[in-house]
Design an enzyme around this catalytic site. Sequence first.
Site, PDB file in Angstrom:
ATOM      1  N   GLN A   1      -4.143  -1.677   9.680  1.00 37.72           N
ATOM      2  CA  GLN A   1      -4.110  -3.006   9.065  1.00 37.72           C
ATOM      3  C   GLN A   1      -4.720  -4.037  10.029  1.00 37.72           C
ATOM      4  O   GLN A   1      -4.298  -4.148  11.177  1.00 37.72           O
ATOM      5  CB  GLN A   1      -2.650  -3.378   8.724  1.00 37.72           C
ATOM      6  CG  GLN A   1      -2.503  -4.689   8.000  1.00 37.72           C
ATOM      7  CD  GLN A   1      -3.137  -4.688   6.603  1.00 37.72           C
ATOM      8  OE1 GLN A   1      -3.010  -3.740   5.847  1.00 37.72           O
ATOM      9  NE2 GLN A   1      -3.849  -5.752   6.279  1.00 37.72           N
TER      10      GLN A   1
ATOM     11  N   ASP B   1     -10.953   3.010   4.588  1.00 36.81           N
ATOM     12  CA  ASP B   1     -11.413   1.619   4.454  1.00 36.81           C
ATOM     13  C   ASP B   1     -12.944   1.558   4.384  1.00 36.81           C
ATOM     14  O   ASP B   1     -13.511   0.563   3.945  1.00 36.81           O
ATOM     15  CB  ASP B   1     -10.971   0.801   5.682  1.00 36.81           C
ATOM     16  CG  ASP B   1      -9.712  -0.016   5.414  1.00 36.81           C
ATOM     17  OD1 ASP B   1      -9.460  -0.347   4.239  1.00 36.81           O
ATOM     18  OD2 ASP B   1      -9.007  -0.330   6.385  1.00 36.81           O
TER      19      ASP B   1
ATOM     20  N   LYS C   1       0.843  -1.209   0.000  1.00 37.42           N
ATOM     21  CA  LYS C   1       0.000   0.000   0.000  1.00 37.42           C
ATOM     22  C   LYS C   1       0.870   1.248   0.000  1.00 37.42           C
ATOM     23  O   LYS C   1       0.569   2.238  -0.672  1.00 37.42           O
ATOM     24  CB  LYS C   1      -0.935  -0.020   1.215  1.00 37.42           C
ATOM     25  CG  LYS C   1      -2.052  -1.053   1.066  1.00 37.42           C
ATOM     26  CD  LYS C   1      -2.778  -1.359   2.367  1.00 37.42           C
ATOM     27  CE  LYS C   1      -3.721  -2.546   2.176  1.00 37.42           C
ATOM     28  NZ  LYS C   1      -4.334  -3.027   3.421  1.00 37.42           N
TER      29      LYS C   1
END
Length: 297
Positions: free
Chosen positions: A96, A119, A52
């Site tokens: 994460q 997200d 990422k």
Amino acid sequence: MTEVIDGEAVAAAIRSGVSDCVETLTASGVRPGLATVLMSDDPASETYVSMKQRDCEEVGIEGFHVEIDPDAPASELYDTIDDLNDREDVSGILVQLPVPDHVDKRTVLRRVAPEKDVDGFHPENVGRLVAGDARFKPCTPHGVQKLLDAYDIETEGADAVVVGRSDIVGKPMANLLIQKAPGGNATTTVCHSRTRNLEEKVGSADIVVAAAGIPGFVDGSMLKEGATVIDVGINKVDADTEKGYELVGDVDYDSASEVAGAITPVPGGVGPMTRAMLLYNTVKAAGLQHDVDVDLP
Ligand code: NAD
């Protein structure tokens, strides 16, 4: 002929559009930034985060990365999120998952400021998605929606079956497919671990999205001729390779591609789209925070 849906190519086009958004933002004095937070020593999570960060660099998004000792108290993670929420140069925050057992995942998801929740997992953003007023669509289902659109696969009026009901894939996927909006308007069935007659449901679908986390779960014998098959699964299975394993999807590709009208491969299907949509959400976040109009891809 079965069409192979090229996720790498569609993701590259999205990244190019994101780069243009970065230019627009920069011209207005805004440098979009994504902060990743890792509280794990799982090699897979480490790899995901570094990919990422690399993606950010490629499109001109500034990357920030914070690592927290997995044995540290949960408060250290919560404090880190609070700091990132307050920072002007951080447009988006990604924690994460999974987090260690002593950290409450729900608290983490609620702690990230909804405006920076790239997200799309904060309850406010989940609610907005369900209500048809999404701020950040979760990256994987949004990526699937973009793939369908790129290949002119009509969702309106289609019978869609989503296999899996997780908060990150199955539920938001179904929510996107039922919205009265472009890329939606599908008659959508969600199958899960307690579903009866799953084969019958999958067999009646024009669009199948497989997200059960079971290697080769959907095979050609279950599919309707010409169905579009989107394989979200990424499963590690033992294999005679250098690494000792290989990554396979939830769809048995060989048999499914004999029947499907269009199909995503693994790798090279949904995976690259998930990564591209994170960049998309980050420039969207920066635009919203600084009141700059960006032409999202
Ligand atoms: P999960 O384990 O949270 O959810 C799996 C879902 O499958 C559950 O809702 C469960 O009810 C359902 N299920 C389990 N057994 C079933 C059965 N026998 N019949 C029907 N349904 C069944 O998984 P997840 O996080 O949603 O991920 C699913 C898969 O997608 C995994 O392989 C994961 O690695 C992969 N994934 C890929 C991406 C990507 O970018 N391509 C992103 C996220 C997840």
